[in-house]
Design an enzyme around this catalytic site. Structure first.
Site, PDB file in Angstrom:
ATOM      1  N   HIS A  28       0.829  -1.225   0.000  1.00  0.00           N
ATOM      2  CA  HIS A  28       0.000   0.000   0.000  1.00  0.00           C
ATOM      3  C   HIS A  28       0.860   1.269   0.000  1.00  0.00           C
ATOM      4  O   HIS A  28       0.488   2.273   0.597  1.00  0.00           O
ATOM      5  CB  HIS A  28      -0.967  -0.011   1.190  1.00  0.00           C
ATOM      6  CG  HIS A  28      -0.304   0.071   2.540  1.00  0.00           C
ATOM      7  ND1 HIS A  28      -0.837  -0.490   3.674  1.00  0.00           N
ATOM      8  CD2 HIS A  28       0.849   0.652   2.945  1.00  0.00           C
ATOM      9  CE1 HIS A  28      -0.047  -0.258   4.704  1.00  0.00           C
ATOM     10  NE2 HIS A  28       0.987   0.439   4.301  1.00  0.00           N
ATOM     11  N   GLU A  30       3.456  -5.461   8.952  1.00  0.00           N
ATOM     12  CA  GLU A  30       2.168  -5.232   8.269  1.00  0.00           C
ATOM     13  C   GLU A  30       1.712  -6.492   7.517  1.00  0.00           C
ATOM     14  O   GLU A  30       0.523  -6.667   7.253  1.00  0.00           O
ATOM     15  CB  GLU A  30       2.289  -4.064   7.270  1.00  0.00           C
ATOM     16  CG  GLU A  30       2.406  -2.690   7.926  1.00  0.00           C
ATOM     17  CD  GLU A  30       2.450  -1.530   6.930  1.00  0.00           C
ATOM     18  OE1 GLU A  30       2.285  -0.391   7.376  1.00  0.00           O
ATOM     19  OE2 GLU A  30       2.652  -1.734   5.712  1.00  0.00           O
TER      20      GLU A  30
HETATM   21  C1  DHB Z   1       6.068   3.815   2.848  1.00  0.00           C
HETATM   22  C2  DHB Z   1       5.467   2.555   2.884  1.00  0.00           C
HETATM   23  C3  DHB Z   1       4.387   2.318   3.726  1.00  0.00           C
HETATM   24  O1  DHB Z   1       3.784   1.088   3.833  1.00  0.00           O
HETATM   25  C4  DHB Z   1       3.850   3.323   4.487  1.00  0.00           C
HETATM   26  O2  DHB Z   1       2.766   3.063   5.225  1.00  0.00           O
HETATM   27  C5  DHB Z   1       4.447   4.577   4.476  1.00  0.00           C
HETATM   28  C6  DHB Z   1       5.541   4.817   3.638  1.00  0.00           C
HETATM   29  C7  DHB Z   1       7.190   4.096   1.939  1.00  0.00           C
HETATM   30  O3  DHB Z   1       7.699   3.213   1.261  1.00  0.00           O
HETATM   31  O4  DHB Z   1       7.607   5.246   1.849  1.00  0.00           O
HETATM   32 FE    FE Z   2       2.140   1.151   5.821  1.00  0.00          FE
END
Ligand code: DHB
Ligand code: FE
Length: 281
Positions: free
Chosen positions: A12, A240
């Site tokens: 996500h 996650e």
């Molecule tokens: C990023 C990835 C994530 O899952 C998130 O919640 C916030 C930032 C990232 O890759 O920058």
């Molecule tokens: Fe995240």
């Protein structure tokens, strides 16, 4: 009777939402990622679910340190994109399916999963980015949405095993709903990433690819993985991934892997996408 027909697992990454919103998919950095998403987008256009249960995590948008429910089911008529500090994403609001959502709440709680019920909840990139990945930029999302938020932000998150068993309870709940509905379930988040501390930027492609493989073929084995293994191998935010186990638990043993894609790097993460079809549906 309602049936779970489809399971989707996807990352996500918030910047993926921004790329879609700004029409930058053909940018050389992003093109390989979006080329990899296209077969899944084509597939779901032909295999549209009536309802999607989207298992996702809130990132201190609707919840915070003042309130940390482990599992929260959205039963509202609609859910607006959250303002994460730069305005709401200009994507459609998610239209709920309150009748099925209340049935899920009743079935899960009497089945001893004491979930929290949300009559109002804005949904952040954890939910809207997976919808954009699968459905691109429609005027309206093509199906009803039931959000299921999981706390993976503030220690302690639920165990992989708890998540896997919650998925099984969701399957029992869906199958005891008497309307003919095709239900998809999304397990979202991850994959390996760490956004903080000395190991910031960590990506473990080997771990991610093995996770994708084992999630399909050895979900019970994956469900036994302790949090510390996710932290060590996939970074502090890699935990996650327990949300993908809720999706897998809701699918039967007879799943077909319709599509699998993995790409590194996408922002600070390894990005995965998997489409499963339930052969018992
Ligand atoms: C990023 C990835 C994530 O899952 C998130 O919640 C916030 C930032 C990232 O890759 O920058
Ligand atoms: Fe995240």
């Amino acid at each position: 009777m309602a049936k779970i027909t489809t399971g989707i697992g996807t990352s996500h990454v918030p910047s993926v939402g921004a790329v879609i919103d700004k029409n930058n998919e053909q940018d050389p950095y992003w093109k390989p990622l979006f080329d990899g998403y296209q077969p899944a987008r084509d597939w779901i256009k032909e295999n549209k679910p009536d309802v999607a249960i989207v298992v996702y995590n809130d990132h201190a948008s609707s919840f915070g340190l003042n309130l940390i429910p482990t599992f929260t089911l959205g039963v509202a008529d609609e859910f607006l994109p959250a303002d994460e500090g730069y305005g709401r994403r200009q994507v459609p609001k998610a239209i709920g399916e309150p009748d099925l959502a209340w049935h899920l709440a009743e079935s899960l709680i009497t089945d001893e999963f004491d979930i929290t019920i949300a009559n109002e909840m804005d949904v952040d990139h954890g939910l809207t980015v997976p919808l954009s990945i699968m459905f691109d930029k429609p005027e309206e999302w093509p199906c009803k949405i039931i959000p299921l938020a999981v706390n993976v932000i503030q220690y302690p998150p639920p165990s992989g095993n708890r998540c896997y068993n919650l998925g099984k309870a969701i399957r029992r709940a869906v199958e005891s709903y008497d309307k003919d509905l095709k239900v998809a379930i999304f397990g979202t988040g991850g994959m390996s990433h760490q956004l903080q501390g000395e190991r910031a930027g960590l990506v473990n492609a080997e771990f991610d690819q093995k996770f994708l493989e084992d999630l399909v073929h050895d979900p019970v084995g994956v469900s036994k993985k302790p949090h510390v293994e996710y932290m060590r191998e996939a970074g502090s935010e890699g935990v996650e991934l327990v949300m993908w186990l809720i999706m897998r638990g809701a699918m039967s043993d007879k799943v077909k892997e319709t599509y699998k894609f993995y790409h590194v790097p996408a922002s600070n993460t390894g990005a995965g996408l998997i489409v499963l079809e339930d052969e018992q549906a």
